[in-house]
Structure formats: structure tokens, C-alpha cells
Design an enzyme around this catalytic site. Sequence first.
Site, short mmCIF file in Angstrom:
data_model
loop_
_atom_site.label_atom_id
_atom_site.label_comp_id
_atom_site.label_asym_id
_atom_site.label_seq_id
_atom_site.Cartn_x
_atom_site.Cartn_y
_atom_site.Cartn_z
N HIS A 20 -88.20 -15.07 -2.89
CA HIS A 20 -89.48 -15.07 -3.60
C HIS A 20 -90.09 -16.46 -3.54
O HIS A 20 -89.44 -17.43 -3.17
CB HIS A 20 -89.26 -14.78 -5.10
CG HIS A 20 -88.60 -13.50 -5.44
ND1 HIS A 20 -89.29 -12.41 -5.90
CD2 HIS A 20 -87.29 -13.15 -5.44
CE1 HIS A 20 -88.44 -11.43 -6.18
NE2 HIS A 20 -87.22 -11.84 -5.91
N GLU A 57 -85.91 -17.79 -6.00
CA GLU A 57 -87.30 -18.23 -6.02
C GLU A 57 -87.41 -19.61 -5.39
O GLU A 57 -86.68 -20.53 -5.76
CB GLU A 57 -87.82 -18.34 -7.47
CG GLU A 57 -87.82 -17.06 -8.26
CD GLU A 57 -89.09 -16.22 -8.07
OE1 GLU A 57 -89.99 -16.65 -7.29
OE2 GLU A 57 -89.17 -15.16 -8.69
N HIS A 115 -89.55 -10.50 -1.06
CA HIS A 115 -90.18 -9.66 -2.07
C HIS A 115 -91.32 -8.87 -1.43
O HIS A 115 -91.52 -7.68 -1.73
CB HIS A 115 -90.70 -10.52 -3.22
CG HIS A 115 -90.84 -9.79 -4.51
ND1 HIS A 115 -91.47 -10.32 -5.60
CD2 HIS A 115 -90.46 -8.53 -4.90
CE1 HIS A 115 -91.45 -9.44 -6.60
NE2 HIS A 115 -90.85 -8.35 -6.19
N ASP A 166 -94.99 -12.53 -1.62
CA ASP A 166 -94.17 -13.75 -1.56
C ASP A 166 -92.90 -13.53 -0.72
O ASP A 166 -92.44 -12.39 -0.62
CB ASP A 166 -93.82 -14.23 -2.98
CG ASP A 166 -93.07 -13.21 -3.82
OD1 ASP A 166 -93.46 -12.04 -3.86
OD2 ASP A 166 -92.06 -13.60 -4.44
ZN LIG Z 1 -91.41 -12.31 -6.04
#
Ligand SMILES: [Zn+2]
Length: 189
Positions: free
Chosen positions: A33, A119, A158, A168
Site C-alpha cells: 500500500h 504501507e 492494494h 495504491d
Molecule cells: Zn491501500
Amino acid sequence: MPIHEGWLADARRVPSPNHNARPAGEVSLLVLHSISLPPGEFAGDAIERLFTNRLEPDAHPFFAEIAGLRVSAHLLIRRDGECVQFVPFHDRAWHAGRSRWRDGGVEREGLNDFSVGIELEGDEVSPYTAAQYEALARATRALLAGYPAMSEARITSHAHVAPLRKTDPGPAFDWAYFRQRLAATAILS
Ligand SMILES: [Zn+2]
């Protein structure tokens, strides 16, 4: 960067309440992400605050929209390569939302059940930093070693698992460079 009891050894730990048990204990997919808070800004602690339900709604207009979300990821890799871990890998973080993945011939949903969410601090268009690719390669290598059901073929985005909702980590993420760094990490470690 070994994993001890679900935590990366050199990650800073910021435990999030936004997690629960994986229904089948399976850890077999990595979902990448990106996030920046406020959008487009790479500083401050707003991402940590979001993932720990401490975001101040009055601090920025966008925060008011998202402060009530109950979300998390296992790991955040900041622009300088720092790793911040919120949820141990054996537990279910709340990062993918409605999502699906073709696993062999089977369409699976609810990917949080069996995936790890990482992330990258970014805005999808600014190039990610070399330090981020390096940290991501090392974390991925640790996951591959620690969870045998993971494999290099089971790394996705994602955007790929929630294509109508999410984009993303976006066009800025250089998959070829990441694969190259991952391969180099395998040789060195
Ligand atoms: Zn995401």
C-alpha cells in the site's frame, strides 16, 4: 531483520488496537500500500495516529473525514526507511478492506484474513526512496523466511486486489527495482 513472535526485530513498535485473530492462522500473501497524511505530505505522526485511533479531527480538514476509521497495517515504511510496526504478523490487521485475489483457480475474498499489509509512506506519484525499497526488500525477505506459505509470487498491491476502489501504491512504485533489491537481499543475507 529477523521476526520474533510476529514483530520485526528492528521495527519501532506502535501497537494498534485495530486487529484481531486470523480465522485460519494463514499468513500467505503480501499486499503493498501507500499512504500519506495529510495527503501529499511526508512528515509528522498522523499515520501512526490514524492506525492507533488518535488522529485529531480538528488538526486538518481531511482528518475530520477519516478520524473515525478503524484501520491499521502491519508495517509502515517511512520515507527515510524507518519501519514502524502496528500489528504482529500472525494477527489480522485491517488494511485491505473489500478485496479479492485469484489463488490458483480459486477466487478468495477478505484478504485481511491471510495477508500482511505493508504501507509505504508516499503519494503514489512521487518516487519512493531508495531507503524505502531497501527496507521493504529486507522486511519482505524476513516474511518469506518466517512464513513458509509466503512466496515471491504472492506479493501484490492494494490496487490489484481492490481495483475499483484503490490505486495504491500507484505508478510511482517500481516493481522491477523492488524485485531487484529483493533478489540482492536474498544473496546478502
Ligand atoms: Zn491501500
